[in-house]
Design a protein around this motif. Structure first.
Motif, short mmCIF file in Angstrom:
data_model
loop_
_atom_site.label_atom_id
_atom_site.label_comp_id
_atom_site.label_asym_id
_atom_site.label_seq_id
_atom_site.Cartn_x
_atom_site.Cartn_y
_atom_site.Cartn_z
N ILE A 1 0.84 -1.21 0.00
CA ILE A 1 0.00 0.00 0.00
C ILE A 1 0.87 1.25 0.00
O ILE A 1 0.50 2.27 -0.56
CB ILE A 1 -1.03 0.02 1.15
CG1 ILE A 1 -0.37 0.06 2.52
CG2 ILE A 1 -1.99 -1.16 1.03
CD1 ILE A 1 -1.38 0.15 3.67
N THR A 2 2.05 1.17 0.60
CA THR A 2 2.96 2.32 0.57
C THR A 2 3.48 2.55 -0.85
O THR A 2 3.47 3.67 -1.35
CB THR A 2 4.12 2.08 1.56
OG1 THR A 2 3.57 1.95 2.87
CG2 THR A 2 5.12 3.24 1.53
N GLY B 1 2.03 1.75 -3.49
CA GLY B 1 0.90 2.18 -4.30
C GLY B 1 0.62 3.67 -4.20
O GLY B 1 -0.06 4.23 -5.06
N LEU B 2 1.14 4.32 -3.15
CA LEU B 2 0.97 5.77 -3.01
C LEU B 2 2.02 6.55 -3.80
O LEU B 2 1.94 7.76 -3.94
CB LEU B 2 1.07 6.17 -1.53
CG LEU B 2 0.01 5.57 -0.60
CD1 LEU B 2 0.36 5.90 0.85
CD2 LEU B 2 -1.38 6.08 -0.93
N LEU B 3 3.01 5.84 -4.29
CA LEU B 3 4.17 6.49 -4.90
C LEU B 3 4.35 6.16 -6.38
O LEU B 3 5.10 6.84 -7.08
CB LEU B 3 5.44 6.04 -4.16
CG LEU B 3 5.45 6.31 -2.66
CD1 LEU B 3 6.60 5.57 -2.01
CD2 LEU B 3 5.54 7.80 -2.38
#
Lengths: 245, 245, 245, 245, 245, 245
Positions: free
Chosen positions: F102-103, F105-107
């Motif tokens: 998920i981290t 996916g934020l980048l």
């Protein structure tokens, strides 16, 4: 840490509510800088409002870059302009929908997003699928115009509660996501009432912003979010032209 | 029938190329009206350009509504502003990517989109998934800046051919989709050379527009594409405020 | 343009209804040639009827090839024989389900197909998934035997209306697709009544056929739809043997 | 138990090979009854052959029903006519592709199907997706005409081995599925050579047939596979008309 | 053939019921060896019970390997420890959920799993998706604690029937899968009552085990299920240390 | 805040490395409590090790509950025991794989996980799909036994770098996720070298833990993660019996 919370609509009271939610969860060393778009719709309800909110939003992102913020949160649950802002900014940019869904996903297998108007329901279903939660998240619309959330006498809270109750009864929801930045102040009380996690997107996004900064991570500039190429912009948009990329 | 072909970037030569492609396939009773955005980027390469192209694009859609067109084609393969334009307009609005993919899907089981820059590749993969072609369409980037397509001496055509050949050899492509409005003039020659269908989005979208008009079908105003609600827009966007909804 | 509309069942009145719908939307230069299968079931209700309709259907496709048509529409919503016909024919072949779904997808984010019998419901759900609309299209069965649609006194229309109303109320449908060639004559009146797009597959497919011809596009013969290899066919099927490929 | 193994093409040697594979794995109390289609193509290579194989196949299913078999296996890896046969028969009907994929899925997380011709590759990819193995199974074509498998001197085995080796090296395949009934005799030797499970569809389907009979399970007649409705069939297909449903 | 049926919970009466179901469907030459876990929970209801059942289950798998069984069935519908057992054992290992779903998939297009407690519902939905049946299988919980199934006076059967009826009415289920090993004795009577296939996982898994043995197939040791590497295990788990791999 | 970082294998040096990574990113008010499983495998490589690590892991979770921690991180990239721990604990529990994905996916839109052994590759592909990143994340194995990561002279780092380079060249990766807790110390240096975000799961999970605590959110006890029901556990597992639920 300095984190920008930018409201892409032009209603100052919504900015204040979002800033308050942001400050309530921010870490001790975090400064929340709130900004309100200076041009565009007073609320974002559907695709058209969302499109015309972009220049005002991106102008605030640019100003923030100059002002040295380390991350930005776009305080609208439609994640309006998120990809464009990530391309533009040298710092991480967070959206409410994405941040809230990944937060809910850490707490529950199935959950329901309760949003405002029917016209936003499918838009959020599509976003949810895009973020990988198509099989886990349902979306319900409570038939509440966004600005009614600013008016305690509007009956909006009752409509919202009704949909939460249906989500628990009919959807098998294990958690609830509030699908509008204007609901940020309601999350904790609803969580106490219903005994399931109730996630507010502003809070979720601010914590993701802090998490990225602490990990020294920022948006990849390889591929999808490469810096905009330098080029001419014409007419009323000339000021937005990227100078290098 | 009167169909608007609107170029959401501000480069007039691209508008002309798109209009030419449109006229080449339009039915005998169809008038193609070409328009060029009056504000925004000279080409659309990635999310940021796409976002800032929206006001200029939507302004043309509004003007066309007043001028009595019966359908509009947004002549950019990223389908920039398609959902917003569908919400705004009382007539059908077509995007190049969606129209080209559904056309390719009638002719082949697997196909490859060849686009310009790497930064657009994932954007088009996501669009392709959104339209339901995730398992059927691959996307390749030919490393061609959009405006090089306007310059015969740029070597752009060779790069494009190279990717088509790789698509046939490695992807098992049964058809090719040209992933940029600026490639509209190349489709038929490439089809002749490679012996597989080569689809141009402008042509595809114009025929979809005619098809919808002939069927007396227009965008549903129930749900996702409901007419924008009347509200105040502030700052430089005031002129875009919806007057009713 | 000469377009074949072939009814793969042997009921002449359904052919006529389909031909009428085709002619109502066809462009000024288009000649619609209607054909009825000469062997097989009088209606296609489920997998078994569909399988035995194939020789009769493919015989008509072969005849049409000899007669110089430029495209064919298979006038059955199950898209019976579509892949086989595409492999056989040197011209594009269109199915009602595929054409109607892609047309609906240009007008609405979510829609509902209303078909005849429960036994066809899952078949159409599977087709819808195959075409990439699994997440966008629901399917409802109205419990109407196909041939009742030919009889105004059968009450079929009331059953159909009931399912349309449920689609709007319960599915959040933004548009309706009529899931049987025998409903072609009802689309426009229903659209007027319910205020949402109502798509008829015959009309949709004819316009796709015209669109492909105008774009000088035909089925790819590379891969999935390669021309049948020359080989011996035995028994009652000998006449169908491909002579080269 | 009496199980029909029906070859839907008309090549007797392939029937014999399939029957042999069937008998090699059948339980002690199982009688394998082999049948060859009496009309249609000598081999099934692509959609057109598959469509014209159906009447011959369904005629054998009907005869078998009268002869009291308890299950049937359609000995073609394309699962030609599987849905129609299930609708028709009062006993379970198994396909090679479905049976082989579910068998492979019990032994490995990822596997590769090696089939004959490129024109069948996407067809099998689509089947694989339909059966739920889209993310687990890859498909490779070895460029072998089906009837070459009947000729030891054809070099077909070398081409097959080459694709198995590529599957192990490049696909991360943990098991191999032989994608043609004509490869049934090769499975065990290949398994010994490569040290991974090699699944033959005929064997897999026969064991699924026995498993269903032992569990007293047969095709559901509710919904998708409901018995064909009684109706008139015309022309050369009259004999296939269902008499009741 | 010698097939182990191992109950991963420690309730002997459930083992006996599973063994009985296994013997009822096993072929004439098959010996069913029943084993009950010697440590862990008396029933498996949710993730925590499932995790603590693993050592007891894997100990029985090891013993069976030494005792020369040719396949094992894990008699719990959650497929607890299936991947670990497949890695450990030199023989095939079958789970109830996977075996029942693939069996149902041979008989019906859409079906419903009826399980015990709500806490297992999403777990089974996720398993169903993992096995490729996400679009075909629904899951319902009947609100029955597992051990109530051992008590005829508990009313559990009525609750189960109620959910089967809802599955037929509301889900369009064409078949029913019983979602707990403790329901193994009920399948045939329910099938007779409701006229649709009712699948018991124990029976399904035993037949899959026989099928694999007859085909001389076992778990691939390439990739996902490679034999555990030799290494030290400490504390109370030392006895489980793999000695080679 | 007090956050437990629990290493589910029994190798103390890996615990220390994880604790160090955790402390490097933790907020000023956060105390990291490190624990090492007291029974089970010295490293977790594949399904079997993972299964036998569970009792040791869950014992630490129980102790931590008694010791008043507010969240726990399971320091293994396979997310071993995550669902069981979430059911057991009254505080949030984070996994490395889920948190890292998920981290990432934020980048970035597309990224590649680089893990240790081939046997873990498909396991992580399946986890990635389960978390919704199936279309965005690829997984590569670097052929490094886990404990080699503890030995600087092993050449492990070179193998890891090689896979990162292939991810950038061949996968179009926009970011890299390190797929083993034992790589936690390498992330920042690799990020500096390759100029794309490199995400370490321990860091990501600790920040997610802090984020949830700050938002006053914890695992939903409705549905999937309901507290284990009180019941008897027998044999060596008796101590794990839930006392209430």
């Amino acid at each position: 840490m300095r984190i920008l919370v930018v409201n892409p609509n032009t209603t100052q009271s919504m900015t204040e509510k979002a800033a308050e939610a942001a400050r309530a969860v921010a870490g001790p060393g975090t400064e929340i800088i709130a900004a309100t778009s200076q041009m565009g719709p007073v609320s974002i309800e559907g695709h058209y409002d969302g499109a015309l909110a972009l220049p005002g939003l991106l102008a605030e992102i640019r100003k923030a870059e100059a002002a040295g913020v380390q991350a930005a949160v776009i305080a609208c649950f439609d994640d309006t302009g998120l990809d464009a802002a990530r391309s533009l900014a040298g710092f991480p940019v967070l959206g409410l929908c994405e941040s809230a869904l990944i937060t809910a996903g850490l707490l529950a297998q199935r959950f329901t997003v309760v949003t405002t108007l029917e016209r936003s329901r499918v838009l959020l279903e599509n976003l949810s699928r895009h973020y990988g939660f198509g099989g886990r998240a349902k979306v319900r619309a409570a038939d509440i115009p966004v600005l009614e959330l600013e008016d305690p006498a509007s009956g909006a809270l009752d409509k919202l509660r009704r949909q939460i109750e249906l989500a628990l009864e009919e959807d098998g929801a294990e958690a609830i996501v509030l699908g509008c930045a204007g609901m940020a102040d309601l999350a904790y009380a609803l969580q106490q009432d219903y005994g399931v996690p109730v996630i507010d997107g502003v809070s979720a996004a601010v914590k993701q912003a802090e998490a990225l900064i602490a990990q020294r991570l920022t948006t990849s500039k390889r591929g999808s979010y490469a810096t905009p190429l330098a080029k001419v912009y014409t007419g009323g948009m000339a000021e937005f032209a990227p100078s290098e990329g």
